[in-house]
Design a protein around this motif. Structure first.
Motif, short mmCIF file in Angstrom:
data_model
loop_
_atom_site.label_atom_id
_atom_site.label_comp_id
_atom_site.label_asym_id
_atom_site.label_seq_id
_atom_site.Cartn_x
_atom_site.Cartn_y
_atom_site.Cartn_z
N GLY A 180 0.83 -1.07 0.08
CA GLY A 180 -0.12 0.10 0.03
C GLY A 180 0.84 1.26 -0.16
O GLY A 180 1.88 1.15 -0.28
N TRP A 181 0.30 2.16 0.61
CA TRP A 181 1.03 3.59 0.66
C TRP A 181 0.96 4.14 2.00
O TRP A 181 -0.02 4.24 2.83
N TYR A 187 4.53 7.05 -0.99
CA TYR A 187 5.76 6.03 -0.59
C TYR A 187 4.69 4.68 -0.80
O TYR A 187 4.01 4.59 -0.03
N CYS A 188 5.14 3.84 -1.65
CA CYS A 188 4.54 2.50 -1.80
C CYS A 188 5.50 1.64 -0.91
O CYS A 188 6.58 1.84 -0.74
N VAL A 189 4.63 0.85 -0.16
CA VAL A 189 5.37 -0.08 1.04
C VAL A 189 5.02 -1.29 0.84
O VAL A 189 3.99 -1.81 0.24
N ALA A 212 -3.38 3.99 2.86
CA ALA A 212 -4.32 2.58 2.39
C ALA A 212 -3.22 1.30 2.23
O ALA A 212 -2.23 1.58 1.90
N THR A 213 -3.66 0.38 2.77
CA THR A 213 -3.06 -0.98 2.44
C THR A 213 -4.03 -2.13 2.19
O THR A 213 -5.18 -2.07 2.56
N ILE A 214 -3.59 -3.04 1.54
CA ILE A 214 -4.16 -4.19 1.04
C ILE A 214 -3.14 -5.49 1.00
O ILE A 214 -2.26 -5.43 0.76
#
Length: 125
Positions: free
Chosen positions: A35-36, A94-96, A49-51
């Motif tokens: 997510g970010w 940032y993508c994580v 947001a994350t998934i």
């Protein structure tokens, strides 16, 4: 190891839309939380947001609920559709990613081992 390659973002006027993409490479895509996070100047880093890859356990911060949508292609890419953008959404995004583990509750910045370079999102009024 996991390499995260980000694309999208940019500048838009208030009320407009942008999309972010994050492609995971050099490692299997399955069993990841992705997510970010975002960070604006002078403010703390915030989870947006994350998934969990496959579409499970989606999370949205209260500030973006109803406006942002996180999804994935069940292969190697996660997307963040950002609608009804306002000046408060201006930040570096940032993508994580993390292997396994929690993806919705009790997730901290330090839990994510893999980070993208970041994409600027600027919303003008």
């Amino acid at each position: 190891q996991v390499q995260l390659v980000e694309s999208g973002g940019g500048s838009v006027q208030a009320g407009g839309s942008l999309r972010l993409s994050c492609e995971a490479s050099r490692s299997p895509y399955s069993s990841n939380c992705m997510g970010w996070f975002r960070q604006a100047p002078g403010k703390e880093r915030e989870r947006v947001a994350t998934i969990y890859t496959g579409g499970a356990n989606p999370y949205y911060s209260d500030s973006v609920k109803g406006r942002f949508t996180i999804s994935d292609n069940a292969k190697n890419t996660v997307y963040l559709q950002m609608n009804s953008l306002g000046p408060d959404d201006t930040a570096m995004y940032y993508c994580v990613a993390r292997r396994g583990g929690a993806c919705r509750d009790g997730v901290q910045v330090a839990d994510f081992a893999y980070w993208g370079q970041g994409k600027q999102v600027t919303v003008s009024s």
